[in-house]
Design an enzyme around this catalytic site. Structure first.
Site, PDB file in Angstrom:
ATOM      1  N   ASP A 158       3.085  -1.328  11.786  1.00 46.99           N
ATOM      2  CA  ASP A 158       3.133  -2.758  12.037  1.00 46.99           C
ATOM      3  C   ASP A 158       4.440  -3.296  12.092  1.00 46.99           C
ATOM      4  OD1 ASP A 158       3.065  -2.823   9.313  1.00 46.99           O
ATOM      5  OD2 ASP A 158       1.545  -4.506   9.410  1.00 46.99           O
ATOM      6  N   ARG A 179      -4.747  -3.014   9.061  1.00 47.11           N
ATOM      7  CA  ARG A 179      -4.664  -4.389   9.069  1.00 47.11           C
ATOM      8  C   ARG A 179      -4.730  -5.177  10.410  1.00 47.11           C
ATOM      9  NH1 ARG A 179      -3.253  -6.847   3.985  1.00 47.11           N
ATOM     10  NH2 ARG A 179      -2.141  -5.137   3.205  1.00 47.11           N
ATOM     11  N   ASP A 182       0.316   1.420   8.387  1.00 47.72           N
ATOM     12  CA  ASP A 182      -0.043   0.761   9.497  1.00 47.72           C
ATOM     13  C   ASP A 182       0.891   0.671  10.643  1.00 47.72           C
ATOM     14  OD1 ASP A 182      -1.961  -0.155   7.718  1.00 47.72           O
ATOM     15  OD2 ASP A 182      -1.049  -2.113   7.347  1.00 47.72           O
ATOM     16  N   ASP A 198       5.664  -4.805   5.945  1.00 49.60           N
ATOM     17  CA  ASP A 198       6.130  -6.073   6.237  1.00 49.60           C
ATOM     18  C   ASP A 198       6.321  -7.175   5.146  1.00 49.60           C
ATOM     19  OD1 ASP A 198       3.367  -6.146   6.465  1.00 49.60           O
ATOM     20  OD2 ASP A 198       3.135  -7.501   7.743  1.00 49.60           O
ATOM     21  N   THR A 235       4.622   2.348   5.392  1.00 50.03           N
ATOM     22  CA  THR A 235       3.207   1.763   5.498  1.00 50.03           C
ATOM     23  C   THR A 235       2.588   2.689   6.493  1.00 50.03           C
ATOM     24  OG1 THR A 235       1.837  -0.094   6.402  1.00 50.03           O
ATOM     25  CG2 THR A 235       4.195  -0.113   7.153  1.00 50.03           C
ATOM     26  N   GLY A 246       0.955  -1.321  -0.032  1.00 47.88           N
ATOM     27  CA  GLY A 246      -0.007  -0.141   0.084  1.00 47.88           C
ATOM     28  C   GLY A 246       0.978   1.401   0.053  1.00 47.88           C
ATOM     29  N   ARG A 279       0.602  -4.772  -5.727  1.00 48.37           N
ATOM     30  CA  ARG A 279       0.709  -5.792  -4.948  1.00 48.37           C
ATOM     31  C   ARG A 279       0.949  -7.180  -5.842  1.00 48.37           C
ATOM     32  NH1 ARG A 279      -0.605  -4.161   0.169  1.00 48.37           N
ATOM     33  NH2 ARG A 279      -2.504  -2.745   0.380  1.00 48.37           N
TER      34      ARG A 279
HETATM   35  N1  LIG Z   1       6.523 -13.883   1.999  1.00 44.34           N
HETATM   36  C1  LIG Z   1       6.766 -12.952   0.850  1.00 44.34           C
HETATM   37  N2  LIG Z   1       8.047 -13.393   0.179  1.00 44.34           N
HETATM   38  C2  LIG Z   1       8.396 -12.479  -0.971  1.00 44.34           C
HETATM   39  N3  LIG Z   1       7.519 -11.207  -1.457  1.00 44.34           N
HETATM   40  C3  LIG Z   1       6.460 -11.153  -0.735  1.00 44.34           C
HETATM   41  C4  LIG Z   1       6.111 -11.897   0.539  1.00 44.34           C
HETATM   42  N4  LIG Z   1       5.100 -11.341   1.010  1.00 44.34           N
HETATM   43  C5  LIG Z   1       4.854 -10.200   0.383  1.00 44.34           C
HETATM   44  N5  LIG Z   1       5.698 -10.123  -0.691  1.00 44.34           N
HETATM   45  C6  LIG Z   1       5.870  -8.905  -1.535  1.00 44.34           C
HETATM   46  O1  LIG Z   1       5.386  -7.748  -1.215  1.00 44.34           O
HETATM   47  C7  LIG Z   1       4.285  -7.086  -1.423  1.00 44.34           C
HETATM   48  C8  LIG Z   1       3.616  -6.438  -0.775  1.00 44.34           C
HETATM   49  O2  LIG Z   1       3.013  -6.951   0.499  1.00 44.34           O
HETATM   50  P1  LIG Z   1       1.911  -6.595   1.187  1.00 44.34           P
HETATM   51  O3  LIG Z   1       0.782  -6.497   0.276  1.00 44.34           O
HETATM   52  O4  LIG Z   1       1.740  -7.582   2.436  1.00 44.34           O
HETATM   53  O5  LIG Z   1       2.091  -5.065   1.644  1.00 44.34           O
HETATM   54  P2  LIG Z   1       3.160  -4.389   2.707  1.00 44.34           P
HETATM   55  O6  LIG Z   1       4.215  -4.345   2.081  1.00 44.34           O
HETATM   56  O7  LIG Z   1       3.247  -4.983   4.030  1.00 44.34           O
HETATM   57  O8  LIG Z   1       2.382  -2.922   2.861  1.00 44.34           O
HETATM   58  P3  LIG Z   1       1.078  -2.675   3.552  1.00 44.34           P
HETATM   59  O9  LIG Z   1       0.642  -3.478   4.399  1.00 44.34           O
HETATM   60  O10 LIG Z   1       1.339  -1.158   4.015  1.00 44.34           O
HETATM   61  O11 LIG Z   1      -0.037  -2.452   2.446  1.00 44.34           O
HETATM   62  C9  LIG Z   1       3.348  -8.422  -2.185  1.00 44.34           C
HETATM   63  O12 LIG Z   1       2.451  -8.006  -2.908  1.00 44.34           O
HETATM   64  C10 LIG Z   1       4.536  -9.196  -2.693  1.00 44.34           C
HETATM   65  O13 LIG Z   1       4.886  -8.850  -4.107  1.00 44.34           O
HETATM   66  O1  LIG Z   2      -5.568  -0.838  -0.787  1.00 44.28           O
HETATM   67  P1  LIG Z   2      -5.870  -2.354  -0.352  1.00 44.28           P
HETATM   68  O2  LIG Z   2      -5.311  -3.363  -1.312  1.00 44.28           O
HETATM   69  O3  LIG Z   2      -7.257  -2.335  -0.380  1.00 44.28           O
HETATM   70  O4  LIG Z   2      -5.430  -2.673   1.043  1.00 44.28           O
HETATM   71  C1  LIG Z   2      -5.889  -2.149   2.085  1.00 44.28           C
HETATM   72  C2  LIG Z   2      -4.821  -2.588   3.253  1.00 44.28           C
HETATM   73  O5  LIG Z   2      -3.815  -1.696   2.850  1.00 44.28           O
HETATM   74  C3  LIG Z   2      -3.315  -0.929   4.119  1.00 44.28           C
HETATM   75  O6  LIG Z   2      -3.976   0.304   3.953  1.00 44.28           O
HETATM   76  C4  LIG Z   2      -2.065  -0.612   4.173  1.00 44.28           C
HETATM   77  O7  LIG Z   2      -1.346  -0.162   3.235  1.00 44.28           O
HETATM   78  C5  LIG Z   2      -4.058  -1.721   5.336  1.00 44.28           C
HETATM   79  O8  LIG Z   2      -4.361  -0.559   6.388  1.00 44.28           O
HETATM   80  C6  LIG Z   2      -5.447  -2.055   4.808  1.00 44.28           C
HETATM   81  O9  LIG Z   2      -5.677  -3.317   5.411  1.00 44.28           O
HETATM   82 MG   LIG Z   3       1.656  -4.957   5.898  1.00 46.81          MG
END
Ligand SMILES: Nc1ncnc2c1ncn2[C@@H]1O[C@H](COP(=O)(O)OP(=O)(O)OP(=O)(O)O)[C@@H](O)[C@H]1O
Ligand SMILES: O=P(O)(O)OC[C@H]1O[C@](O)(CO)[C@@H](O)[C@@H]1O
Ligand SMILES: [Mg+2]
Length: 322
Positions: free
Chosen positions: A130, A172, A128, A104, A126, A12, A73
């Site tokens: 987190d 989240r 979040d 994360d 992020t 995100g 994503r």
């Molecule tokens: N276990 C994993 N191994 C490799 N790549 C990963 C893994 N988990 C997530 N990713 C990559 O990171 C991208 C982003 O992960 P995720 O959708 O969990 O968002 P985030 O980085 O935690 O940010 P946010 O929670 O703020 O949206 C995923 O779409 C994927 O491309």
């Molecule tokens: O934009 P999306 O894919 O709907 O994801 C929403 C999620 O992404 C976040 O906004 C973090 O980026 C979370 O707080 C929420 O759960």
């Molecule tokens: Mg995350």
């Protein structure tokens, strides 16, 4: 020899990501090296959406929300095949190290690249908040300010109609946005995944407030607990609380970054480049108190659910907002 450093944003978006990209680009160019912007997160990396950035490319971006590199994503990156495609693209462009700005999930991708031998550093971006090992992530402060502004407005109408408002906020599985927004707005109830809630107790507290002449009740609900509509159903099952649900949603992810997020992002961006300059890989930057720190990605990811939420705010709120 001139180094080629890549940067991408993933997961995100978060206010302040642009400030981090700008800081990275400026610092890399200041050092006499080259910076490459990768569009659309790991998806763009695997597909070779890579372009060199100039000093001017990052001008006038510091104050803007979103991410100029776009984000995505891309579940395919969890698989070896996706990661191998990415490394092949990095080699094709002669890029020798990478900075990943994300949450994360994005850190898991960064860890995979560094374990595969590609030097990678993470920046926590992020809303979040987190991520273990850092007190704050880029975007969290702005998101809380946006949520606070909304709750202030909801309070006006809640008072006029003597209503109960359930405000669902993002985060989240983490309750940080709810905790900061709740304490900052004087919400009567904060419901987070980190603490059990007792609907009987909530109802009795709302009743006590009403008997005292209270004109409104604001309940801040973290999305990780349940949806606002479900909470409303549970509340209405116990009486008529004139409840209304507001889901703040993606508005929390947009907007110009706050002073705190701009500064944090600039310092994190600068530090990530310094870490790469020192030959570090598989690490991520953070802030602890006033100190800018770095941690091993593996340790941070092992921390997972051990992210230290600000539960002290929850306890304080119980004694000052009722
Ligand atoms: N276990 C994993 N191994 C490799 N790549 C990963 C893994 N988990 C997530 N990713 C990559 O990171 C991208 C982003 O992960 P995720 O959708 O969990 O968002 P985030 O980085 O935690 O940010 P946010 O929670 O703020 O949206 C995923 O779409 C994927 O491309
Ligand atoms: O934009 P999306 O894919 O709907 O994801 C929403 C999620 O992404 C976040 O906004 C973090 O980026 C979370 O707080 C929420 O759960
Ligand atoms: Mg995350």
């Amino acid at each position: 020899m001139v180094k080629r450093i890549g940067v991408l944003t993933s997961g995100g978006d978060a206010p302040g990501m642009n400030a981090a990209i700008r800081a990275i680009a400026r610092k890399v160019i200041f050092d006499g090296n080259e910076i490459y912007g990768i569009r659309n997160g790991y998806k763009g990396l695997a597909e070779g959406e890579i372009k060199q950035l100039s000093i001017n490319d990052v001008s006038d971006t510091l104050s803007k929300g979103g991410t100029m590199l776009y984000t995505a994503r891309y579940p395919e990156f969890k698989e070896k095949a996706g990661q191998e495609k990415a490394i092949a693209q990095l080699e094709r462009f002669g890029i020798d190290s990478l900075i990943v700005i994300g949450g994360d999930g994005s850190y898991h991708g960064a860890e995979a690249l560094s374990k595969a031998g590609f030097p990678t550093v993470g920046i926590p971006g992020t809303i979040d908040n987190d991520i273990p090992g850092t007190d704050f992530t880029i975007g969290f402060d702005t998101a809380c300010n946006t949520a606070l502004d909304a709750v202030d407005k909801l309070r006006d109408t809640a008072t006029s109609h003597m209503r109960t408002f359930i405000v669902e906020v993002m985060g989240r599985d983490a309750g940080d946005i709810a905790l900061w927004t709740g304490l900052g707005s004087g919400a009567e109830q904060i419901i987070v995944p980190e603490a059990e809630f007792d609907m009987d107790k909530i109802v009795s507290e709302i009743d006590t407030g009403r008997d005292r002449g209270k004109k409104h009740t604001i309940i801040i609900l973290a999305e990780g607990v349940m949806r606002g509509a479900e909470f409303e159903e549970k509340l209405n099952a116990r009486g008529d609380y004139h409840a209304r649900v507001t889901v703040l949603g993606h508005v929390q992810r947009g907007g110009s970054p706050s002073a705190r997020d701009r500064v944090l992002a600039s310092v994190f961006g600068y530090t990530a480049v310094e870490l790469l300059n020192q030959g570090k890989s598989g690490v991520c930057v953070g802030i602890q108190g006033k100190d800018i720190v770095y941690n091993e990605l593996t340790d941070v990811l092992a921390g997972g659910s051990n992210h230290q939420s600000y539960m002290s705010l929850y306890d304080i709120n119980k004694e000052i907002s009722y």
